[in-house]
Design an enzyme around this catalytic site. Structure first.
Site, PDB file in Angstrom:
ATOM      1  N   SER A  14       0.822  -1.212   0.000  1.00 28.86           N
ATOM      2  CA  SER A  14       0.000   0.000   0.000  1.00 28.86           C
ATOM      3  C   SER A  14       0.857   1.262   0.000  1.00 28.86           C
ATOM      4  O   SER A  14       0.517   2.258   0.624  1.00 28.86           O
ATOM      5  CB  SER A  14      -0.923  -0.008   1.222  1.00 28.86           C
ATOM      6  N   GLY A  15       2.001   1.204  -0.702  1.00 27.80           N
ATOM      7  CA  GLY A  15       2.804   2.409  -0.906  1.00 27.80           C
ATOM      8  C   GLY A  15       2.329   3.136  -2.153  1.00 27.80           C
ATOM      9  O   GLY A  15       1.201   2.923  -2.631  1.00 27.80           O
ATOM     10  N   ALA A  17       3.133   2.671  -5.161  1.00 26.22           N
ATOM     11  CA  ALA A  17       2.829   1.746  -6.263  1.00 26.22           C
ATOM     12  C   ALA A  17       1.473   1.075  -6.035  1.00 26.22           C
ATOM     13  O   ALA A  17       0.594   1.115  -6.911  1.00 26.22           O
ATOM     14  CB  ALA A  17       3.935   0.696  -6.375  1.00 26.22           C
ATOM     15  N   LYS A  36       1.383  -4.948   5.291  1.00 32.45           N
ATOM     16  CA  LYS A  36       1.935  -5.799   6.346  1.00 32.45           C
ATOM     17  C   LYS A  36       1.696  -5.207   7.725  1.00 32.45           C
ATOM     18  O   LYS A  36       1.530  -5.928   8.693  1.00 32.45           O
ATOM     19  CB  LYS A  36       3.437  -5.948   6.080  1.00 32.45           C
ATOM     20  N   ALA A  47       9.938   9.080   1.927  1.00 29.46           N
ATOM     21  CA  ALA A  47      10.630   9.753   0.817  1.00 29.46           C
ATOM     22  C   ALA A  47      10.612  11.250   1.070  1.00 29.46           C
ATOM     23  O   ALA A  47       9.569  11.828   1.377  1.00 29.46           O
ATOM     24  CB  ALA A  47       9.961   9.419  -0.504  1.00 29.46           C
ATOM     25  N   GLY A  49      12.948  13.857  -0.793  1.00 27.87           N
ATOM     26  CA  GLY A  49      13.326  14.755  -1.886  1.00 27.87           C
ATOM     27  C   GLY A  49      12.208  15.083  -2.834  1.00 27.87           C
ATOM     28  O   GLY A  49      11.790  16.234  -2.954  1.00 27.87           O
ATOM     29  N   GLY A  50      11.677  14.093  -3.579  1.00 24.34           N
ATOM     30  CA  GLY A  50      10.590  14.399  -4.485  1.00 24.34           C
ATOM     31  C   GLY A  50      10.448  13.445  -5.642  1.00 24.34           C
ATOM     32  O   GLY A  50      10.895  12.299  -5.580  1.00 24.34           O
ATOM     33  N   GLU A 119      18.603  17.644  -7.724  1.00 23.34           N
ATOM     34  CA  GLU A 119      19.307  16.607  -6.950  1.00 23.34           C
ATOM     35  C   GLU A 119      20.457  16.045  -7.763  1.00 23.34           C
ATOM     36  O   GLU A 119      20.576  16.325  -8.968  1.00 23.34           O
ATOM     37  CB  GLU A 119      18.323  15.492  -6.560  1.00 23.34           C
ATOM     38  N   HIS A 241      22.593   5.100   0.343  1.00 24.42           N
ATOM     39  CA  HIS A 241      22.446   6.562   0.410  1.00 24.42           C
ATOM     40  C   HIS A 241      23.635   7.109   1.176  1.00 24.42           C
ATOM     41  O   HIS A 241      23.981   6.602   2.246  1.00 24.42           O
ATOM     42  CB  HIS A 241      21.140   6.952   1.104  1.00 24.42           C
ATOM     43  N   ARG A 287      24.941   9.204  -6.335  1.00 24.99           N
ATOM     44  CA  ARG A 287      25.016   8.690  -4.968  1.00 24.99           C
ATOM     45  C   ARG A 287      26.097   7.651  -4.751  1.00 24.99           C
ATOM     46  O   ARG A 287      26.720   7.620  -3.692  1.00 24.99           O
ATOM     47  CB  ARG A 287      23.685   8.030  -4.616  1.00 24.99           C
ATOM     48  N   HIS A 348      19.777   1.840   0.879  1.00 23.71           N
ATOM     49  CA  HIS A 348      18.683   2.775   0.653  1.00 23.71           C
ATOM     50  C   HIS A 348      17.682   2.308  -0.399  1.00 23.71           C
ATOM     51  O   HIS A 348      16.480   2.482  -0.253  1.00 23.71           O
ATOM     52  CB  HIS A 348      19.308   4.107   0.205  1.00 23.71           C
ATOM     53  N   ARG A 383      20.215   3.925  -9.696  1.00 27.64           N
ATOM     54  CA  ARG A 383      19.004   4.745  -9.779  1.00 27.64           C
ATOM     55  C   ARG A 383      19.344   6.221  -9.624  1.00 27.64           C
ATOM     56  O   ARG A 383      20.078   6.604  -8.711  1.00 27.64           O
ATOM     57  CB  ARG A 383      18.050   4.353  -8.655  1.00 27.64           C
ATOM     58  N   LEU A 389       9.944   7.106  -7.132  1.00 27.15           N
ATOM     59  CA  LEU A 389       8.506   7.349  -6.937  1.00 27.15           C
ATOM     60  C   LEU A 389       7.844   7.477  -8.309  1.00 27.15           C
ATOM     61  O   LEU A 389       6.727   7.006  -8.521  1.00 27.15           O
ATOM     62  CB  LEU A 389       8.280   8.625  -6.115  1.00 27.15           C
TER      63      LEU A 389
HETATM   64  C1  LIG Z   1      14.171   7.608   3.504  1.00 25.84           C
HETATM   65  C2  LIG Z   1      13.812   7.445   2.063  1.00 25.84           C
HETATM   66  C3  LIG Z   1      13.800   8.550   1.224  1.00 25.84           C
HETATM   67  C4  LIG Z   1      13.463   8.415  -0.128  1.00 25.84           C
HETATM   68  N1  LIG Z   1      13.383   9.523  -0.920  1.00 25.84           N
HETATM   69  C5  LIG Z   1      12.939   9.388  -2.197  1.00 25.84           C
HETATM   70  C6  LIG Z   1      12.701  10.530  -3.006  1.00 25.84           C
HETATM   71  O1  LIG Z   1      12.875  11.667  -2.580  1.00 25.84           O
HETATM   72  N2  LIG Z   1      12.276  10.329  -4.280  1.00 25.84           N
HETATM   73  C7  LIG Z   1      12.057   9.082  -4.800  1.00 25.84           C
HETATM   74  O2  LIG Z   1      11.658   8.967  -5.973  1.00 25.84           O
HETATM   75  N3  LIG Z   1      12.261   7.993  -4.038  1.00 25.84           N
HETATM   76  C8  LIG Z   1      12.674   8.116  -2.756  1.00 25.84           C
HETATM   77  N4  LIG Z   1      12.859   7.001  -1.995  1.00 25.84           N
HETATM   78  C9  LIG Z   1      12.540   5.688  -2.571  1.00 25.84           C
HETATM   79  C10 LIG Z   1      11.019   5.553  -2.636  1.00 25.84           C
HETATM   80  O3  LIG Z   1      10.455   6.066  -1.459  1.00 25.84           O
HETATM   81  C11 LIG Z   1      10.597   4.111  -2.789  1.00 25.84           C
HETATM   82  O4  LIG Z   1      11.303   3.501  -3.834  1.00 25.84           O
HETATM   83  C12 LIG Z   1       9.114   4.018  -3.075  1.00 25.84           C
HETATM   84  O5  LIG Z   1       8.389   4.738  -2.117  1.00 25.84           O
HETATM   85  C13 LIG Z   1       8.679   2.572  -3.075  1.00 25.84           C
HETATM   86  O6  LIG Z   1       7.278   2.535  -3.101  1.00 25.84           O
HETATM   87  P1  LIG Z   1       6.548   1.150  -3.176  1.00 25.84           P
HETATM   88  O7  LIG Z   1       5.096   1.453  -3.282  1.00 25.84           O
HETATM   89  O8  LIG Z   1       7.166   0.311  -4.216  1.00 25.84           O
HETATM   90  O9  LIG Z   1       6.873   0.451  -1.773  1.00 25.84           O
HETATM   91  P2  LIG Z   1       6.639   0.942  -0.271  1.00 25.84           P
HETATM   92  O10 LIG Z   1       6.216   2.346  -0.188  1.00 25.84           O
HETATM   93  O11 LIG Z   1       7.823   0.531   0.508  1.00 25.84           O
HETATM   94  O12 LIG Z   1       5.391   0.064   0.186  1.00 25.84           O
HETATM   95  C14 LIG Z   1       5.528  -1.321   0.375  1.00 25.84           C
HETATM   96  C15 LIG Z   1       4.203  -1.869   0.851  1.00 25.84           C
HETATM   97  O13 LIG Z   1       4.233  -3.295   0.785  1.00 25.84           O
HETATM   98  C16 LIG Z   1       3.713  -3.837   1.979  1.00 25.84           C
HETATM   99  N5  LIG Z   1       4.295  -5.172   2.165  1.00 25.84           N
HETATM  100  C17 LIG Z   1       5.604  -5.515   2.152  1.00 25.84           C
HETATM  101  N6  LIG Z   1       5.726  -6.844   2.358  1.00 25.84           N
HETATM  102  C18 LIG Z   1       4.483  -7.334   2.503  1.00 25.84           C
HETATM  103  C19 LIG Z   1       3.946  -8.615   2.766  1.00 25.84           C
HETATM  104  N7  LIG Z   1       4.722  -9.697   2.930  1.00 25.84           N
HETATM  105  N8  LIG Z   1       2.598  -8.755   2.881  1.00 25.84           N
HETATM  106  C20 LIG Z   1       1.783  -7.684   2.738  1.00 25.84           C
HETATM  107  N9  LIG Z   1       2.232  -6.440   2.484  1.00 25.84           N
HETATM  108  C21 LIG Z   1       3.564  -6.276   2.371  1.00 25.84           C
HETATM  109  C22 LIG Z   1       4.112  -2.829   3.035  1.00 25.84           C
HETATM  110  O14 LIG Z   1       3.313  -2.997   4.186  1.00 25.84           O
HETATM  111  C23 LIG Z   1       3.844  -1.516   2.285  1.00 25.84           C
HETATM  112  O15 LIG Z   1       2.473  -1.227   2.337  1.00 25.84           O
HETATM  113  C24 LIG Z   1      13.187   7.123  -0.648  1.00 25.84           C
HETATM  114  C25 LIG Z   1      13.222   6.012   0.204  1.00 25.84           C
HETATM  115  C26 LIG Z   1      13.524   6.165   1.540  1.00 25.84           C
HETATM  116  C27 LIG Z   1      13.537   4.966   2.432  1.00 25.84           C
END
Ligand SMILES: Cc1cc2nc3c(=O)[nH]c(=O)nc-3n(C[C@H](O)[C@H](O)[C@H](O)COP(=O)(O)OP(=O)(O)OC[C@H]3O[C@@H](n4cnc5c(N)ncnc54)[C@H](O)[C@@H]3O)c2cc1C
Length: 532
Positions: A14-15, A17, A36, A47, A49-50, A119, A241, A287, A348, A383, A389
């Site tokens: 639920s991120g 994506a 989870k 996240a 930066g943006g 960036e 990072h 990076r 990271h 990356r 994002l």
């Molecule tokens: C501190 C930080 C700063 C960042 N800054 C940036 C930025 O400025 N710009 C940028 O583009 N990117 C940035 N990133 C990277 C970016 O945030 C991530 O790549 C992106 O948010 C990933 O999104 P996602 O939806 O794929 O996964 P996530 O947002 O990580 O969501 C994962 C989801 O999967 C669920 N999940 C995982 N395993 C299971 C399971 N077994 N069963 C059920 N659910 C599960 C979790 O509960 C969660 O809901 C940053 C990352 C971090 C950590």
């Protein structure tokens, strides 16, 4: 047999994506979203930066494409890069329509426009942001819409154990049919049936001792897609990072790239700058170069951290551009308007993952992978900041369009067997799990971190073989818990990283090895693709 309803699409994660995919589908079909822990927790929330998008008249799509290809060190898929860059503007508009409060400024005529920051690796200002908490703004806005949507059913604290596939049940043609899911609060494994499953579980950086990622980032989706038979690619490319806050009371707190983008300097304890010795772009180098330079200086001088100094900018500028970082540092008695911030590198971002095509389809019929869990070809060997994002948003759109087209042809899944707990009991030695968690993360940090070698990788592989044997035995005898499931997944992810790193006989992008310090330009570069 399962009593659960059949969902058209089961989205695991639920991120950015998972939620954007759910919102793009839910008007037309029945969608379930699993997370989870609580819905908002995940990398997206943190996240700072943006999100990249070409919005400035002086910028160009070609420039964003070129910067991404340069960062990717020869391994980006140019068509995927073009697709993502060209879709960025639409995705930002989609987020604005959903109320994401991006930071604005006035142009020369006094009109409001999005403020763009810059960036590392970018030739122009092209990063749309919400102050220094962009991910939070995106996640909270999407969560609000998802909670209100009648077509979306949300299941928090539901941890996927494994995917259910036709082959596992003895059918000849491979297809995903659903998943076994541990309801953490009820301590019960449920069966979910779905016509289509999308894995959006994020990255795997918790496999390392030091990471900027929250606890959920244990690479579960990579591990269970692999166990189900999907290929995984480019796992050796882990981004470290360069600048995580170094403080005994602060876990996983990132000091955004944008601090360097706005002029922040990296300094040694004696106050001298060093980045110019490693790269002509100094603090604005990509990076991996900055992380390796810091790692080099830390090891050379035997120090625990270096400093990031932005005190030469006006205090008001710092407070308004970096409110979250400013407040967090202040709570730890570091006033970043007057003092440099102690920083260290940390794991990271996972560039590799489940191999997909440009519609987010994996090798298994009906199974999609979207977001950090996937390897789409966008990032190649490294990356570029704020492209991730964007990748989540663009591939959620691609997957949604593909699912909308193909769903009418997708069969209903058959009835599925319930989870069998007849041969297991409750664990009497949880310490085994916690000990193995710690051991795995430490040897991954020591042997498979920023700088690798053949010997270090062999050492790590010997340990992973032992750990896997112990975990398999434990898994076969005891009731599953979240800690055990995560450990089992981390061990697989660690093995995939070590195997991929071992296969690459060169240094490229994020993968650096002492045994092959040069990039091999004698032949066209290839992806590292592992077959289950
Ligand atoms: C501190 C930080 C700063 C960042 N800054 C940036 C930025 O400025 N710009 C940028 O583009 N990117 C940035 N990133 C990277 C970016 O945030 C991530 O790549 C992106 O948010 C990933 O999104 P996602 O939806 O794929 O996964 P996530 O947002 O990580 O969501 C994962 C989801 O999967 C669920 N999940 C995982 N395993 C299971 C399971 N077994 N069963 C059920 N659910 C599960 C979790 O509960 C969660 O809901 C940053 C990352 C971090 C950590």
């Amino acid at each position: 047999m399962s009593e659960h309803p059949v969902y058209d699409v089961l989205i695991i994660g639920s991120g950015a994506a998972g939620l954007s995919l759910a919102l793009r589908l839910a008007d037309r079909m029945k969608v379930a979203v699993l997370s989870k822990v609580k819905l908002s927790e995940g990398n997206t929330l943190y996240a700072q930066g943006g999100i990249c998008a070409v919005l400035d008249a002086k910028d160009s799509l070609e420039s964003h494409i070129q910067d991404t290809l340069t960062a990717g060190a020869g391994l980006c898929d140019p068509e995927v890069v073009r697709l993502v860059v060209c879709e960025a503007k639409e995705c930002i508009s989609w987020l604005l329509e959903r109320g994401v409060p991006f930071t604005e400024e006035r142009d020369n005529q006094g009109h409001r426009q999005l403020h763009l920051t810059r960036e590392g690796g970018h030739s122009h200002r092209r990063v749309v942001h919400a102050a220094d908490a962009t991910g939070r703004a995106v996640e909270i806005s999407l969560e609000k819409h998802a909670r209100q949507h009648p077509g979306i059913e949300l299941f928090e604290y539901h941890n996927v154990v494994d995917l259910i596939t036709a082959k596992k049940l003895g059918y000849p043609a491979q297809r995903v049919l659903g998943a076994y899911v541990l309801d953490i609060r009820q301590q019960k494994v449920k069966t979910f049936r779905a016509r289509i499953v999308a894995v959006a579980t994020g990255g795997a950086s918790k496999v390392y001792l030091y990471t900027s990622n929250p606890d959920v980032a244990t690479g579960d989706g990579i591990a269970f897609a692999w166990r189900a038979g999907a290929r995984v690619a480019n796992m050796e490319f882990i981004q470290f990072h360069p600048t995580c806050l170094y403080h005994p009371d602060a876990r996983s707190f990132l000091i955004s790239e944008a601090v360097r983008g706005e002029g922040g300097k990296l300094l040694l304890p004696d106050g001298s700058a060093f980045m110019h010795k490693f790269d002509s772009r100094a603090e604005l180098a990509p990076r991996d170069i900055v992380a390796r330079a810091i790692d080099h200086e830390i090891k050379r001088l035997g120090i625990d951290y270096v400093y990031l100094d932005i005190t030469h900018r006006p205090a008001e500028f710092i407070r308004s551009h970096f409110p979250t970082i400013y407040q967090r540092c202040l709570k730890l008695n570091i006033d970043m308007t007057r003092q440099p911030i102690p920083v260290v590198p940390a794991a990271h971002y996972t560039c590799g993952g489940v191999l997909t095509d440009s519609n987010a389809r994996t090798d298994i019929a009906g199974l999609y992978a979207v977001g950090e869990v996937a390897c789409t070809g966008l990032h190649g060997a490294n990356r570029m900041a704020s492209n991730s994002l964007l990748e989540c948003l663009v591939f959620a759109k691609q997957a949604a369009e593909d699912i909308l087209k193909s769903l009418p042809m997708v069969p209903m899944p058959p009835a599925l067997p319930a989870w069998d707990e007849s041969k297991v009991s409750d664990s009497d030695e949880e310490v085994v799990v916690s000990h193995n968690w710690d051991e795995l993360r430490r040897f991954m940090w020591d042997y498979v971190g920023i700088v690798r070698s053949n010997k270090r990788l062999q050492r790590a592989m010997r340990r992973i073989d032992l750990l896997k044997a112990e975990i398999t035995e434990y898994y076969g005898h005891f009731r599953v818990t979240s800690d055990l499931l995560e450990l089992r997944n981390l061990a697989i992810v660690a093995e995939l990283i070590i195997r991929s790193a071992t296969q690459r006989k060169e240094s490229r992008g994020l993968h650096y090895t002492l045994d092959y310090p040069q990039t091999d330009d004698s032949r066209p570069p290839t992806n590292t693709i592992l077959e289950p």
